[in-house]
Structure formats: C-alpha cells, structure tokens
Design an enzyme around this catalytic site. Structure first.
Site, PDB file in Angstrom:
ATOM      1  N   GLU A 209       0.831  -1.204   0.000  1.00  0.00           N
ATOM      2  CA  GLU A 209       0.000   0.000   0.000  1.00  0.00           C
ATOM      3  C   GLU A 209       0.866   1.255   0.000  1.00  0.00           C
ATOM      4  O   GLU A 209       0.539   2.248  -0.657  1.00  0.00           O
ATOM      5  CB  GLU A 209      -0.932  -0.011   1.205  1.00  0.00           C
ATOM      6  CG  GLU A 209      -2.005  -1.084   1.124  1.00  0.00           C
ATOM      7  CD  GLU A 209      -2.864  -1.165   2.365  1.00  0.00           C
ATOM      8  OE1 GLU A 209      -4.046  -1.525   2.232  1.00  0.00           O
ATOM      9  OE2 GLU A 209      -2.356  -0.861   3.473  1.00  0.00           O
TER      10      GLU A 209
ATOM     11  N   GLU B 103      -3.523  -9.904   4.025  1.00  0.00           N
ATOM     12  CA  GLU B 103      -4.436  -9.589   5.125  1.00  0.00           C
ATOM     13  C   GLU B 103      -5.602 -10.580   5.209  1.00  0.00           C
ATOM     14  O   GLU B 103      -6.080 -10.897   6.296  1.00  0.00           O
ATOM     15  CB  GLU B 103      -4.980  -8.163   4.967  1.00  0.00           C
ATOM     16  CG  GLU B 103      -4.005  -7.072   5.366  1.00  0.00           C
ATOM     17  CD  GLU B 103      -3.077  -6.658   4.241  1.00  0.00           C
ATOM     18  OE1 GLU B 103      -2.436  -5.618   4.360  1.00  0.00           O
ATOM     19  OE2 GLU B 103      -2.968  -7.411   3.228  1.00  0.00           O
TER      20      GLU B 103
END
Length: 261
Positions: A112, A132
């Site tokens: 990210e 995740e």
C-alpha cells in the site's frame, strides 16, 4: 536526518527516505508518525522537488504493519500520524513526485505504501502480496486503490487470495514501471529523480492535483473544474513566472530555467 527507524538524505532537490528497521522494515506507530513528519516536511520545503522511498537491505522493502508491535498491544486502528499509515497515502496536498524503489518484499501495508507513490521501480527479485485476508482483516487502502491501478478482476483476485506475485507479473499488470537488477535499482531511481527535479515543479503540482482530484469524477466535471479556476495549482501555474519562462524559452529555442514561482 537519521533515526533508529528511518534514514533521510538530501541530494540536491531530491529527498531519499530509507526505511531501516531490522529485521524486515516493518512499520509500527512510531515509525509511521516519523514518516508522516518526514513527508510533511518534504511537501512544505520549496527546495525539495522529488522524493524516493525505499527500504534498507536487499530482502525487504516493507512488510507493512509490525505484527510484533501488535502482539504487544498496538491497535490496528491506532493513530498513525500525519498522512496515515506510512505517512504518505493520506497526506493532503502532496503535489510533488514520489518514486518508490522497491528493493525486496512489499506486502500488506508495504505494498500500500508503494502504490501511494507516483512511480514504482522494482528490483528483479522483488515480490508482492496482500496477505491480510489470511489473518482475517482487510487491506483497506489497497482495496480502494488497487482496482483503479490494475485490471479490476486481477486486483480482486489478489485481494481475495492474498497470493504472492513477482516483479514480472507486477510489471505485466502495470503495477510497476520498470524492473531492474538489484544493483542498479537506486542508480535508476536517482537518475529518474534528477530528471524530474530538473523539470517544471508548478506543472508537476498541477498534474498531480488534477489526477488525484479527478480520479472519481466524470471527464467533463473535471474539465469544468480546470476551466472554472477551481484547481489551486493550475491557477498558480497560469499566474507564474515559470509559465512565461516556458513560452519565452520555446520562442528563443533554449532550455527553460524553472524557478517554481
């Protein structure tokens, strides 16, 4: 500037930011806040025109959130400081080019962080993932950004499965600009940064603001904002000495001298 977590170096108009937090360059809240302060200072310094973000060592760019810190009690929704997690992805008004030099593993919040940059260069051994899903949480920033950066169906597969993919696949989907041998990565990043630093900073600022603000607009709505003098960076550009200098330099058949004003 040097700390136990982040190293910075000014190279003329270029700021190099290096995550240096052994063993894996993971980001805890203190590191995130430090990065936020660094990128805020970069944003506000008129002498700095381009930033490079990279990781120390050859194995890790950044694996994202520090799970060891989490195990010791840091909350996933903690206050990460200015710019949100990693100091970059939510920083308002950052209208300067940022290059990510991905020198190794970039996963979770590390990926990210990379996709929050404007240009991504990757070492040929770099690898990526959004794992995740496997720990029962959501890669929130990637879920917002990734389907806009690469084909939707590919982005959703990566988010749903958390699988690893290499630099070659990242390049194939347009996620990274170039793949380089590891030994050449920073040389290439610095050369690109120097090229950008020699360019017109007010034009870069206008490009970045328009691209960011228009991302969720219809084309005509975005154009109406440009022609209606609703982008501060565009208006500043059109009233600037640099805009006149560009026209003069073209007429005089010489290279322009950009002053950023």
């Amino acid at each position: 500037m040097t700390s136990s977590n982040v190293r910075t170096e000014r190279r003329g108009a270029v700021l190099e930011v290096t995550l240096d937090r052994p063993k894996a360059n993971a980001i805890d809240t203190a590191t995130s806040r430090e990065l936020g302060e660094i990128f805020t200072a970069f944003r506000d310094d008129p002498e700095l025109r381009v930033a490079i973000i990279t990781g120390a060592g050859e194995k890790f760019f950044c694996p994202g959130w520090d799970l060891k810190a989490a195990a010791e009690g840091e909350a996933v929704d903690a206050d990460y400081g200015k710019g949100g997690f990693g100091g970059l992805q939510e920083l308002r008004g950052l209208n300067k080019p940022v290059i990510a030099a991905v020198n190794g593993i970039a996963c979770g919040g590390g990926l990210e962080l990379a996709i929050s940059a404007d240009i991504i260069l990757a070492a040929d051994h770099a690898s990526f993932a959004l794992p995740e899903i496997k720990s029962g949480t959501v890669a929130d920033a990637a879920t917002i950004k990734l389907p806009k950066r690469i084909p939707y169906h590919i982005a959703m597969e990566l988010l749903y499965t958390g699988r690893w993919f290499d630099a070659q696949e990242a390049h194939r989907w347009g996620l990274v600009n170039r793949i380089l041998p590891a030994a050449e990565l920073m040389t290439a990043a610095r050369a690109m940064a120097e090229e950008l630093a020699a360019g017109p900073p007010l034009v870069f600022a206008a490009i970045k603001e328009i691209a960011r603000e228009a991302e969720d607009m219809k084309f005509q709505d975005a154009m109406n904002r440009v022609t209606g003098s609703q982008f501060e960076t565009v208006e500043r550009l059109y009233r600037s000495e640099d805009q006149k200098e560009g026209a003069r330099a073209f007429a005089e058949k010489r290279d322009p001298v950009w002053k950023g004003r």
